[in-house]
Design an enzyme around this catalytic site. Structure first.
Site, PDB file in Angstrom:
ATOM      1  N   SER A  27      47.910  72.494  39.653  1.00 22.06           N
ATOM      2  CA  SER A  27      48.173  72.632  38.221  1.00 22.06           C
ATOM      3  C   SER A  27      47.005  72.067  37.428  1.00 22.06           C
ATOM      4  O   SER A  27      46.313  71.137  37.878  1.00 22.06           O
ATOM      5  CB  SER A  27      49.464  71.882  37.856  1.00 22.06           C
ATOM      6  OG  SER A  27      49.596  71.758  36.451  1.00 22.06           O
TER       7      SER A  27
ATOM      8  N   TYR B  22      54.751  64.697  38.250  1.00 22.43           N
ATOM      9  CA  TYR B  22      54.369  66.060  38.627  1.00 22.43           C
ATOM     10  C   TYR B  22      52.864  66.132  38.868  1.00 22.43           C
ATOM     11  O   TYR B  22      52.410  66.673  39.876  1.00 22.43           O
ATOM     12  CB  TYR B  22      54.785  67.047  37.542  1.00 22.43           C
ATOM     13  CG  TYR B  22      54.444  68.485  37.879  1.00 22.43           C
ATOM     14  CD1 TYR B  22      55.225  69.215  38.772  1.00 22.43           C
ATOM     15  CD2 TYR B  22      53.335  69.109  37.307  1.00 22.43           C
ATOM     16  CE1 TYR B  22      54.906  70.520  39.092  1.00 22.43           C
ATOM     17  CE2 TYR B  22      53.009  70.423  37.618  1.00 22.43           C
ATOM     18  CZ  TYR B  22      53.803  71.130  38.516  1.00 22.43           C
ATOM     19  OH  TYR B  22      53.486  72.425  38.834  1.00 22.43           O
TER      20      TYR B  22
END
Length: 251
Positions: A142, A155
């Protein structure tokens, strides 16, 4: 031994994993599809059959059941003797909240789903991938890894861990001719993206299937540099999507 490529896709019940599984099947590969929702996997198989692909092998499972990952590796060895591709698309966003506010239960679930499961897949599937003449593995990252920001702490940390883990693993097995790629899809119109950015117009984003041509390229036998991170938005595949969708397409 099957002549078709054998590809394991996690998170195949929806989003990028589903699109990848369908694309691989359409390309003539034998897909082993995992996901937590059996009905969604059955719908995927229906779409694969309608597209003329080989019927998928459906494996409803939670990737935090680590013993199940080991059992899957053993079953794949008994049935096929090898694995030509691993597309690990399953991921958990967790709560977008300050690090100190994340509950231990939610935090552990996120770490186990995103990071520990990635390691367990590498551990269980490596013996199968090295039996392939051109083993390929894709792990997803990401943009928040390179650009950390508030409320994304766990995350971001798990995805950073996946990147480091995949690059180390790539270096370890490079001599086995297994190519490991870290893929950053960028903003894509998925359910996870909608949860994170509920006010965003999904029409301005690529759909999961728009990554399919890139994923198929990475699953191909051609020469690829192992251990590299590929950003979808820096590829010709994204430029083609952007050109087709005009000025409203996300930059």
């Amino acid at each position: 031994m099957s002549e078709s490529k054998i590809v394991l896709v996690t998170g195949a019940s929806r989003g990028i994993g589903r699109a990848a599984a369908l694309a691989c099947a359409r390309a003539g590969m034998q897909v082993i599809a995992t996901g937590r929702a059996q009905k969604a996997l059955e719908d995927l198989d229906d779409d694969i059959r309608k597209a003329g692909g080989l019927p998928a092998t459906l494996v409803p499972m939670d990737l935090t059941d680590f013993d199940a990952i080991d059992r899957l590796g053993g079953a794949l060895y008994q049935r096929y003797g090898r694995l030509d591709g691993l597309i690990h698309a399953a991921a958990h966003l967790g709560d977008l909240t300050p690090v100190a506010h994340v509950t231990p239960r939610v935090g552990e679930q996120l770490i186990q789903t995103n990071l520990t499961a990635s390691w367990r897949l590498m551990r269980s599937m490596e013996p199968l991938l090295i039996q392939s003449p051109a083993g390929r593995a894709i792990f997803f990252t990401s943009g928040v890894v390179a650009n950390p920001r508030a409320n994304w702490g766990l995350y971001a940390a798990t995805k950073a861990g996946v990147e480091a883990l995949a690059k180390c693993w790539a270096d370890e097995i490079e001599f086995k001719k297994v190519v490991v790629t870290i893929l950053n899809p960028g903003p894509v119109a998925t359910a996870m993206r909608k949860n994170a950015f509920p006010g965003e117009d999904p029409a301005t984003l690529p759909q999961p299937e728009h990554l399919s041509s890139l994923i198929l390229d990475l699953m191909g036998d051609g020469p690829h540099q192992t251990g590299q991170t590929i950003h979808f938005r820096q590829t010709e595949h994204f430029k083609a999507w952007q050109a087709a969708h005009g000025p409203e397409a996300s930059a």
